[in-house]
Scaffold this active site. Sequence first.
Site, short mmCIF file in Angstrom:
data_model
loop_
_atom_site.label_atom_id
_atom_site.label_comp_id
_atom_site.label_asym_id
_atom_site.label_seq_id
_atom_site.Cartn_x
_atom_site.Cartn_y
_atom_site.Cartn_z
N HIS A 164 -2.00 6.69 3.64
CA HIS A 164 -1.12 5.60 3.19
C HIS A 164 0.16 5.51 4.01
O HIS A 164 0.87 4.52 3.95
CB HIS A 164 -0.76 5.80 1.72
CG HIS A 164 -1.93 5.60 0.80
ND1 HIS A 164 -2.04 4.55 -0.07
CD2 HIS A 164 -3.07 6.31 0.65
CE1 HIS A 164 -3.18 4.62 -0.74
NE2 HIS A 164 -3.83 5.69 -0.32
N ASP A 373 7.78 2.89 7.98
CA ASP A 373 7.07 2.77 6.71
C ASP A 373 5.61 2.44 7.00
O ASP A 373 5.34 1.59 7.85
CB ASP A 373 7.70 1.63 5.88
CG ASP A 373 7.57 1.87 4.38
OD1 ASP A 373 6.59 2.53 3.98
OD2 ASP A 373 8.43 1.39 3.63
O1 F6P Z 1 2.54 6.56 -0.13
C1 F6P Z 1 3.23 7.73 -0.12
C2 F6P Z 1 3.33 8.48 -1.44
O2 F6P Z 1 3.63 9.81 -1.20
C3 F6P Z 1 2.09 8.43 -2.29
O3 F6P Z 1 1.10 9.36 -1.94
C4 F6P Z 1 2.69 8.63 -3.64
O4 F6P Z 1 1.89 8.07 -4.62
C5 F6P Z 1 4.05 7.94 -3.57
O5 F6P Z 1 4.40 7.96 -2.21
C6 F6P Z 1 5.12 8.57 -4.46
O6 F6P Z 1 5.42 9.88 -4.03
P1 F6P Z 1 5.40 11.17 -4.96
O7 F6P Z 1 4.00 11.32 -5.52
O8 F6P Z 1 5.79 12.29 -4.06
O9 F6P Z 1 6.38 10.92 -6.07
#
Ligand code: F6P
Length: 477
Positions: A164, A373
């Site tokens: 992602h 991003d």
């Molecule tokens: O897209 C990046 C990401 O790390 C996802 O895997 C995740 O759902 C989101 O950002 C939020 O991050 P975290 O799970 O570290 O709170």
Amino acid sequence: MAAGTADFVVIANRLPVDRVTAPDGETLWRKSPGGLVTALEPVMRSNGGAWIGWHGASDEKLKPFDHDGLQLVPVHLTEQEVAEYYEGFSNATLWPLYHDVVVAPEFHREWWDSYVKVNRRFAEKAAKVARKNAVVWVQDYQLQLVPRMLRELRPDLRIGFFLHIPFPPTELFQQLPWRKEILEGLLGADLVGFQMPGAAQNFVRLVRQRVGHKTHRDLVYLPDGRTVMARAYPISIDAAGFEELARTPHVLARAAEIRESLGNPTTVILGIDRLDYTKGLRQRLRAFGELIAEGSLHVDDAVFVQVATPSRERVQQYKILRDDINRLVGRINGDVGRIGHQPIQYLHASYPREEMAALYRAADVMVVTPLRDGMNLVAKEYVACRYDNRGSLVLSEFAGAASELKSAYQVNPHDINGLKASLLEAVQSGPRTSAKRMKAMRKQVMENDIERWAGNFLRELNEGPGAHAMTLRPSAP
Ligand code: F6P
């Protein structure tokens, strides 16, 4: 290893539910707002699908449970694993490394050991849950070793992986002491998906250079006869769902209330981000502060609402950023604010989807200025909510979304003067110009939603080189 019952398995760092406490004290699970679960839910339902992920607490083992017809399989993490696998290797090594080294990544051998151990735990869970010949879709940078580990346990499975976040330029990726292991981990998948074509090309080049496999265009040929495909699948949002929400009387009334409580200014400028150093918050706040200070924007006419959602709060660089932004907002408001007029309204909080939709509806200009991003879904959410074809988007050229949203005011966030000029142009654009730009962006976002994204990925996973059969049943109408 004995096979389980699910024909479709999603593996992600987090489960798609949040634990909430009801007013009567009862603990409940509530579906998290992300688009991924919305897109995959129908496929999961038609295929006895299971979702494997961490439930967000440490030192707590939970049994698999059903939520709203979905089979959820929690993975436990100890307090130390949260610190080393999640906060450490995932978010203080890989996250900055994959985002152009915006801050320096830390390399610690204990963090790596923990990453390996936790990835193995996810792979073992999936090996138990997946039925023979099932399709398994592994998500994101926290789980890059899972495809290979899972293939060793269950060679019958069809495995996909999607990253992602950005995949870095080859020169930066080479810094990683465990670069070969990560590449080999990903090569356990049949299809490796990225946000951008350049990322897929970087991956294939690295595989050729560092692992020594033969490659041709988007294909990698492994010595065991398998072929791995690496392609771009730019992710999107539940566009129709956002538009529908934005049309509800409740959201429209709330949008009017927001403008009213801001003093009905001529221009509302909005930023909504996780509080993350990749998001370019400093740059956009400085640009706005300077426009007010030099009189290009007037403090009575323009308000900047910045929502910063708390994120990864125990990681050092996030703590530093939080203090920096607090100071910067205080300084700008102190320097250019007046009684009753604080030019920056800073909200360190997370809000439900309805409130976000109301903010999008209330904003004349949306500012999305990441330094790097993978995609940036906030930009697409704003566009989906502007069914009135009003509003302007200022968008960093370093967000994946920039290659799709060409009619946004595109900016280099490092160039503060350029950012100021684009912000001012967006604020001053007439209704005809902004409608033309918004229409073009809406066409892109409404046609390419997350359902199409998931459908494309799963179809190519099923039909790609070496596919044994079309194993997934299409979702029920
Ligand atoms: O897209 C990046 C990401 O790390 C996802 O895997 C995740 O759902 C989101 O950002 C939020 O991050 P975290 O799970 O570290 O709170």
